[in-house]
Design a protein around this motif. Structure first.
Motif, PDB file in Angstrom:
ATOM      1  N   LEU A 451     -40.635   0.482 -59.477  1.00  0.00           N
ATOM      2  CA  LEU A 451     -40.377   1.896 -59.744  1.00  0.00           C
ATOM      3  C   LEU A 451     -39.214   2.403 -58.892  1.00  0.00           C
ATOM      4  O   LEU A 451     -38.332   3.110 -59.364  1.00  0.00           O
ATOM      5  N   ALA A 452     -39.242   1.982 -57.614  1.00  0.00           N
ATOM      6  CA  ALA A 452     -38.207   2.422 -56.685  1.00  0.00           C
ATOM      7  C   ALA A 452     -36.842   1.973 -57.182  1.00  0.00           C
ATOM      8  O   ALA A 452     -35.839   2.672 -57.020  1.00  0.00           O
ATOM      9  N   GLY A 453     -36.779   0.804 -57.811  1.00  0.00           N
ATOM     10  CA  GLY A 453     -35.528   0.302 -58.351  1.00  0.00           C
ATOM     11  C   GLY A 453     -34.992   1.234 -59.434  1.00  0.00           C
ATOM     12  O   GLY A 453     -33.799   1.491 -59.524  1.00  0.00           O
ATOM     13  N   ARG A 454     -35.908   1.752 -60.241  1.00  0.00           N
ATOM     14  CA  ARG A 454     -35.462   2.619 -61.354  1.00  0.00           C
ATOM     15  C   ARG A 454     -35.000   3.979 -60.850  1.00  0.00           C
ATOM     16  O   ARG A 454     -34.232   4.656 -61.520  1.00  0.00           O
ATOM     17  N   ALA A 465     -34.694   9.556 -50.586  1.00  0.00           N
ATOM     18  CA  ALA A 465     -35.763   9.308 -49.611  1.00  0.00           C
ATOM     19  C   ALA A 465     -36.928   8.584 -50.280  1.00  0.00           C
ATOM     20  O   ALA A 465     -37.487   7.643 -49.731  1.00  0.00           O
ATOM     21  N   LEU A 466     -37.206   9.011 -51.505  1.00  0.00           N
ATOM     22  CA  LEU A 466     -38.313   8.401 -52.241  1.00  0.00           C
ATOM     23  C   LEU A 466     -38.026   6.920 -52.456  1.00  0.00           C
ATOM     24  O   LEU A 466     -38.883   6.058 -52.258  1.00  0.00           O
ATOM     25  N   ARG A 467     -36.790   6.652 -52.855  1.00  0.00           N
ATOM     26  CA  ARG A 467     -36.424   5.266 -53.143  1.00  0.00           C
ATOM     27  C   ARG A 467     -36.514   4.415 -51.872  1.00  0.00           C
ATOM     28  O   ARG A 467     -37.115   3.356 -51.850  1.00  0.00           O
ATOM     29  N   LEU A 468     -35.886   4.943 -50.814  1.00  0.00           N
ATOM     30  CA  LEU A 468     -35.840   4.165 -49.572  1.00  0.00           C
ATOM     31  C   LEU A 468     -37.253   3.958 -49.012  1.00  0.00           C
ATOM     32  O   LEU A 468     -37.613   2.861 -48.583  1.00  0.00           O
ATOM     33  N   GLU A 777     -42.848   7.115 -47.107  1.00  0.00           N
ATOM     34  CA  GLU A 777     -43.509   5.826 -46.924  1.00  0.00           C
ATOM     35  C   GLU A 777     -44.983   6.033 -46.552  1.00  0.00           C
ATOM     36  O   GLU A 777     -45.874   5.424 -47.134  1.00  0.00           O
ATOM     37  N   PHE A 778     -45.232   6.919 -45.603  1.00  0.00           N
ATOM     38  CA  PHE A 778     -46.618   7.172 -45.182  1.00  0.00           C
ATOM     39  C   PHE A 778     -47.439   7.779 -46.315  1.00  0.00           C
ATOM     40  O   PHE A 778     -48.580   7.417 -46.533  1.00  0.00           O
ATOM     41  N   ALA A 779     -46.808   8.716 -47.040  1.00  0.00           N
ATOM     42  CA  ALA A 779     -47.553   9.379 -48.104  1.00  0.00           C
ATOM     43  C   ALA A 779     -47.919   8.395 -49.199  1.00  0.00           C
ATOM     44  O   ALA A 779     -49.038   8.400 -49.723  1.00  0.00           O
ATOM     45  N   LEU A 780     -46.959   7.515 -49.548  1.00  0.00           N
ATOM     46  CA  LEU A 780     -47.244   6.497 -50.566  1.00  0.00           C
ATOM     47  C   LEU A 780     -48.369   5.586 -50.101  1.00  0.00           C
ATOM     48  O   LEU A 780     -49.271   5.236 -50.865  1.00  0.00           O
ATOM     49  N   LEU A 781     -48.278   5.218 -48.837  1.00  0.00           N
ATOM     50  CA  LEU A 781     -49.314   4.357 -48.263  1.00  0.00           C
ATOM     51  C   LEU A 781     -50.678   5.049 -48.368  1.00  0.00           C
ATOM     52  O   LEU A 781     -51.669   4.452 -48.786  1.00  0.00           O
ATOM     53  N   GLY A 782     -50.695   6.333 -48.003  1.00  0.00           N
ATOM     54  CA  GLY A 782     -51.944   7.090 -48.054  1.00  0.00           C
ATOM     55  C   GLY A 782     -52.462   7.229 -49.466  1.00  0.00           C
ATOM     56  O   GLY A 782     -53.653   7.052 -49.721  1.00  0.00           O
TER      57      GLY A 782
END
Lengths: 853, 238
Positions: A451-454, A465-468, A777-782
């Motif tokens: 997803l991050a690639g897209r 920021a979302l991608r990174l 990164e933290f939010a995605l992890l959570g």
């Protein structure tokens, strides 16, 4: 060259220095919490258990009760006394008691000077005022009788009058308010008369053939009771009825029982959470100490010395954490008990030392199990690492870590639950769930990376920021996966404990609505039915149906003697030893649920001639069916008076024994039992304002017994509210343990994130971007771990409900929303705040360009 | 006794035909081969070589941190290949000191605690006094309780030097001791290192690519293509 003392000292110094490091503090907090939770709950359950056993001894009349129809011989007495037991004699029988022309059957209890072995009799002794109730630790003196107020009323006697028992004349010395050895239930409908054993011969009631029960009660320390086990077994085989506090403890209300289980569950959850925290913190601890280990190797330390050094260091850590934890636990259990003892009429024994040892053992076990394999890495470090930094020993395989931790946790489960199969089941289930979660996590992270690639198209700060952030998370798949699993388990454990609490409370509240009956009326004669109901219905808010009662004994199961057919553990079941209250009903009794088979058809209303040997359909309570080992289609034969009747089980019912309604093991269809002598029972709720009605009832129907259960009901209500508070107290503890995992996990990934943010900054990223990337990164992890945690919690909660707490499982939709979003928010915010220090560092420092990294 | 002022004939360090190979994919790579070296007590030896010449590998072998693939090697008269990892560690304890390029100070330990670390492995009850004394000798008597991050690079390396000498070792290995320091600071640290070495009569093996530094040793050896050759003064000056 090696000096033991030196290492001890070094390890102590090392620990002192190490307390500056956040991972060691995390380890310390996690271990202290694990110990606090397990000792708190251990102390509490231990004391509660011992108090209940003591209370059981009081209800039974002693630690051991032997019953038979003839006097006990001297040799047996000597044997018991030699074992260190104190003995008391008692004789029970039903006999007519009279005064002038009034006769009344009474339940006689003949006691000796040792009575009561436990507790006190509440008795009104004098004539001066009705409120003078004494609590005395003895029975009536020779020549005296203590009687129940109802008997006094029926015979119209007062204290000081005389009455006739058999051929003896006794003077009424007191009115019994409460006997210490009075079990619950309606076993005896006749009012009590208590007298001294010296007067027994004079009554002339003991004759060959008379129905008399001789009882020998024994009291003593647990070792003494245990030492006569063989003797008890022998007596039981010789037909003596043996009751023993260790086995015949009255069952707790299901609320308290569930609460006990809940507390154990919560304790284990706290231990598991602490374990996860320990595992996470250990990784960082080891990473940080690889340099120390390598340097020490370089300076000439052997592997043995290194192992001992770090083992000792962690031992100190575990011990000091245990002491703090145990103190917390001790304070906590005092709090829990303070919540509970206000209504539990228990003499509480002091806290035992066992839970303390268990707590320390738990800390060590958690340390060994969750940190052991990771720690071994320190031992394997090469001295050459001081020259070549990349020479880190391989991390312990994840499977080894999980495997050892599971084994240890499984053993703790076993230790705490005492149930090997349950522990094995939970353990295997947990491992399978972990494998599934592992695969799921792997796939999810892969999905995030794709997803991050897209997202690369967008150039706004947010999407960048979302991608990174997503890429950083997904690229370190192995490390992220570890964190993902740890968070998922953490969220799941927190969620289960919260869910179970909610469902427990809902169940409890639904159990006792405001109009729950507070009076029971028993022994209503068929002719009194209509009139009695009329009076009650005028004043009561609610009333249950009137149920007929016929007393009958189970004499055969499928044509065989019951004791030969039932499972071994049920052979001394009360339902086999006593007469049961049988009833009939056309419809399913209130609050009952048919769980198997069919309720009686309407056409069974036809008269059934039982003597033809045709079994009649009957309905049995599912718990009793399980104890008897019977099911649909099996037959039970009953002796009622002198008649025999056989029923075939056509339905199983589930019912709630704590419902304060008349409940029956066995229900017959109408037109079967009517021909036997029967009386009726009902229960109703009466408001304080309508109590005058009672006087009218007693005056009009003197033979009906009214039982006020208001006090018991009030106690159960209070128990529920106090247990609720205890449960919430423990919940707070588990949530705290969960936070300690977050802390430990975020500490563990600290160095990695420092390095990453340093690199980003070198490449030109600003404060804002780095801050956002980390937040994402933290939010995605959570979010991801919240999703996985919800799945795990749903499965585990269902298992716990069905297998342990006896609640109906359901899907918790709200949790599926709260866990992922809450997880994203919590980990996003906490992680982001904790790594503020990282962002503040210059790249020079964070990349370790200035010497020591 | 670790300190011996009398020059002995037996070398403190003796390597013969020393070789080290590593597997790099399918190929075997010779990092060192057929290397001979003798170091005598109280001597100072510099091993020069360009980056990637295998200097650190050689140092690791000489100090017994790593094992050679071929050849003989003895330290303090004991054959190192005959000892296991623990045996080699025990041989080092209290008798070998190290100074590293990246200092290798533990970040959570104060300067004094860092210095005391190697002492923890040897008997004695005057550790604290010795630690203080050595830190004073390197000019950090006032900074005993500072953490490494509170010290400059030069100060950190001085702590490392104090740590190397605190056990009064017979042999000190120094691996690019000025590699992470600017020229001025590096010079001060080197002065200190040589002064202490002279005072204590310690044997010094110094690995460096810095000719100025190497020049201060009694003997200079050059490591190239896995072999050692002796450099005379002129070559070092060059």
């Amino acid at each position: 060259m090696k000096r033991g003392a030196g290492l001890w000292l070094l390890s102590l110094k090392g620990l002192r220095r190490d307390l500056r490091a956040s991972d060691v503090r995390a380890l310390f907090v996690a271990l202290a919490l694990a110990v606090a939770a397990s000792t708190m709950i251990g102390f509490f359950l231990d004391r509660l258990d011992r108090a209940l056993t003591r209370q059981a001894g009081q209800l039974l009349g002693g630690d051991i009760k032997l019953e038979q129809s003839q006097p006990f011989d001297a040799e047996l007495r000597r044997e018991l006394e030699d074992a260190g037991l104190v003995l008391g004699d008692q004789v029970d029988m039903v006999s007519m008691v009279s005064r002038d022309q009034a006769f009344q059957p009474a339940s006689l209890k003949v006691v000796d000077d040792a009575y009561p072995l436990y507790g006190e009799v509440h008795v009104e002794l004098g004539k001066q005022g009705a409120e003078r109730i004494s609590q005395v630790a003895h029975g009536p003196a020779p020549g005296e009788a203590w009687i129940a107020p109802r008997l006094a009323q029926l015979l119209d006697v007062e204290i000081g009058d005389t009455l006739q028992v058999g051929q003896a004349t006794l003077s009424v010395g007191g009115l019994i308010v409460r006997e210490p050895d009075q079990g619950a239930g309606f076993a005896s409908f006749n009012p009590r008369l208590m007298m001294h054993i010296d007067d027994l011969d004079a009554t002339g009631l003991i004759r060959p053939g008379s129905r008399v029960e001789f009882e020998l009660l024994a009291k003593g320390p647990p070792e003494a009771v245990a030492s006569v086990d063989d003797l008890l077994g022998r007596l039981e085989r010789n037909g003596v009825e043996v009751s023993d506090v260790r086995e015949d403890r009255p069952t707790l209300g299901s609320a308290l029982e569930r609460a006990e289980k809940y507390l154990s569950l919560a304790g284990l959850a706290a231990v598991l959470l602490a374990g996860v925290a320990v595992a996470m913190a250990t990784r960082r601890y080891v990473d940080r100490h690889l340099d120390t280990a390598a340097l020490l190797r370089c300076f000439g330390a052997t592997q043995r010395q290194l192992t001992r050094l770090f083992a000792l260091q962690l031992l100190w850590l575990a011990l000091s954490a245990s002491i703090i934890g145990a103190l917390l636990g001790l304070a906590g259990q005092a709090g829990l008990l303070a919540l509970l003892t206000r209504f539990l009429p228990l003499e509480l024994p002091p806290p035992g030392v066992l839970p303390l040892l268990l707590g320390i053992f738990t800390a060590l076990a958690v340390l060994v199990g969750f940190a052991g394999p990771t720690l071994l890495r320190l031992k394997r470090v090469s001295a050459l690492k001081v020259l070549r930094r990349e020479l880190d020993p391989l991390p312990a395989s994840a499977w080894l870590v999980v495997g050892v931790a599971s084994l240890v946790f499984g053993a703790l489960l076993w230790l705490y639950s005492g149930d090997l199969w349950l522990s094995l089941g939970l353990l295997l289930g947990g491992l399978v769930a972990l494998v599934v979660l592992w695969a799921l996590g792997w796939a999810l992270l892969g999905g995030v990376l794709r997803l991050a690639g897209r997202w690369s198209a967008g150039q706004g700060g947010g999407s960048q920021a979302l991608r990174l952030g997503a890429r950083q998370l997904a690229r370190r798949r192995q490390a992220s996966l570890g964190q993902l699993l740890a968070f998922a388990v953490t969220f799941a454990a927190m969620a289960i404990i919260t869910l179970v609490r909610g469902d427990l409370l809902t169940t409890w509240q639904a159990q006792l609505p405001a109009d729950t009956p507070n009076y029971f009326a028993i022994n209503i004669q068929p002719g009194e039915r209509e009139g009695f109901i009329d009076i009650v219905d005028d004043a009561a808010d609610s009333r249950t149906a009137l149920y007929p009662i016929v007393r009958g004994r189970v004499t055969a199961i499928n044509g065989q003697p019951p004791r030969q057919v039932v499972p071994e553990e049920s052979r001394s079941d009360n339902a086999l030893r006593r007469e049961l209250n049988l009833t009939w009903s056309e419809t399913v009794p209130e609050g009952n649920r048919v769980v198997a088979g069919q309720w009686f058809d309407a056409d069974v209303g036809r008269p059934v001639n039982a003597s033809e040997g045709q079994p009649v359909p009957i309905s049995i309570e599912d718990g009793l069916a399980e104890r008897f080992g019977v099911g649909l289609g099996d037959t039970l034969s009953f002796t009622i008076g002198s008649a025999e009747i056989t029923g075939e089980i056509t339905s199983l019912r589930d019912l709630d024994w704590d419902s304060f309604r008349p409940n029956f093991y066995i229900v017959f269809p109408p037109s079967v039992l009517e021909r036997f002598g029967h009386s009726y029972i009902t229960a109703f709720h009466l408001d304080d304002g309508n109590r005058d009605m009672l006087r009218e009832l007693i005056a009009t129907y003197p033979s009906v017994s009214l039982l006020n259960v208001e006090a018991i009901l009030g106690r159960v209500r209070e128990l529920l509210s106090q247990v609720t508070r205890a449960v919430e107290f423990v919940l707070a503890f588990v949530l705290l343990a969960g936070v300690s995992v977050l802390y430990a996990a975020l500490t563990a990934s600290h160095s990695m994130r420092t390095h990453e943010s340093g690199l980003l900054r070198v490449f030109g990223a600003g404060d804002r971007l780095i801050s956002r990337v980390q937040g994402v990164e933290f939010a995605l992890l959570g979010f991801t771990s919240g999703l996985m945690g919800a799945l795990l919690a749903e499965l585990a909660a269902a298992g716990v409900y069905v297998g342990w707490l006896d609640l109906v499982p359901r899907i918790h939709w709200l949790m599926w929303l709260v866990l992922p979003l809450g997880g994203a928010l919590a980990i996003g915010v906490i992680g982001h705040a904790l790594s503020r220090g990282v962002r503040r560092q210059t790249p020079m420092a964070s990349l370790g360009l200035l010497g020591e990294a | 006794m670790p300190n011996s002022h009398a020059r002995e004939i037996t070398p403190i360090l003796h390597a013969q035909g020393l070789g080290k190979q590593v597997d790099s994919g399918e190929r075997r790579l010779d990092i060192l081969s057929g290397l001979d070296l003798q170091v005598f007590p109280a001597e100072s030896v510099a091993i020069l070589g360009s980056s990637g010449a295998g200097k650190s590998t050689l140092l690791g072998l000489l100090a017994g941190l790593d094992t050679p693939t071929t050849g003989e090697l003895s330290l303090f008269g004991e054959s190192l290949p005959g000892l296991d990892e623990d045996g080699r560690a025990q041989l080092r304890a209290g008798r070998v000191g190290f100074v590293f390029q990246n200092f290798q100070l533990l970040p959570t330990l104060t300067a004094l605690e860092n210095v005391l670390l190697p002492l923890e492995l040897v008997p004695g009850n005057d550790h604290l006094a010795r630690g203080r004394d050595w830190l004073t000798r390197v000019g950090l008597g006032e900074r005993l309780d500072h953490l490494p991050k509170q010290l400059s690079g030069g100060e950190q390396q001085r702590v490392a030097v104090a740590r190397a000498f605190v056990t009064e070792p017979e042999l000190v290995f120094a691996d690019e001791p000025t590699g992470n320091l600017d020229r001025g600071t590096g010079k001060k640290v080197i002065d200190l290192l040589f002064d202490l070495n002279r005072e204590a009569g310690t044997t010094l093996v110094l690995v460096t690519h810095d000719h100025n530094l190497a020049r201060r040793c009694q003997r200079c050896l050059h490591l190239d293509a896995g072999r050692l050759s002796v450099l005379d003064r002129d070559e070092v000056e060059a």
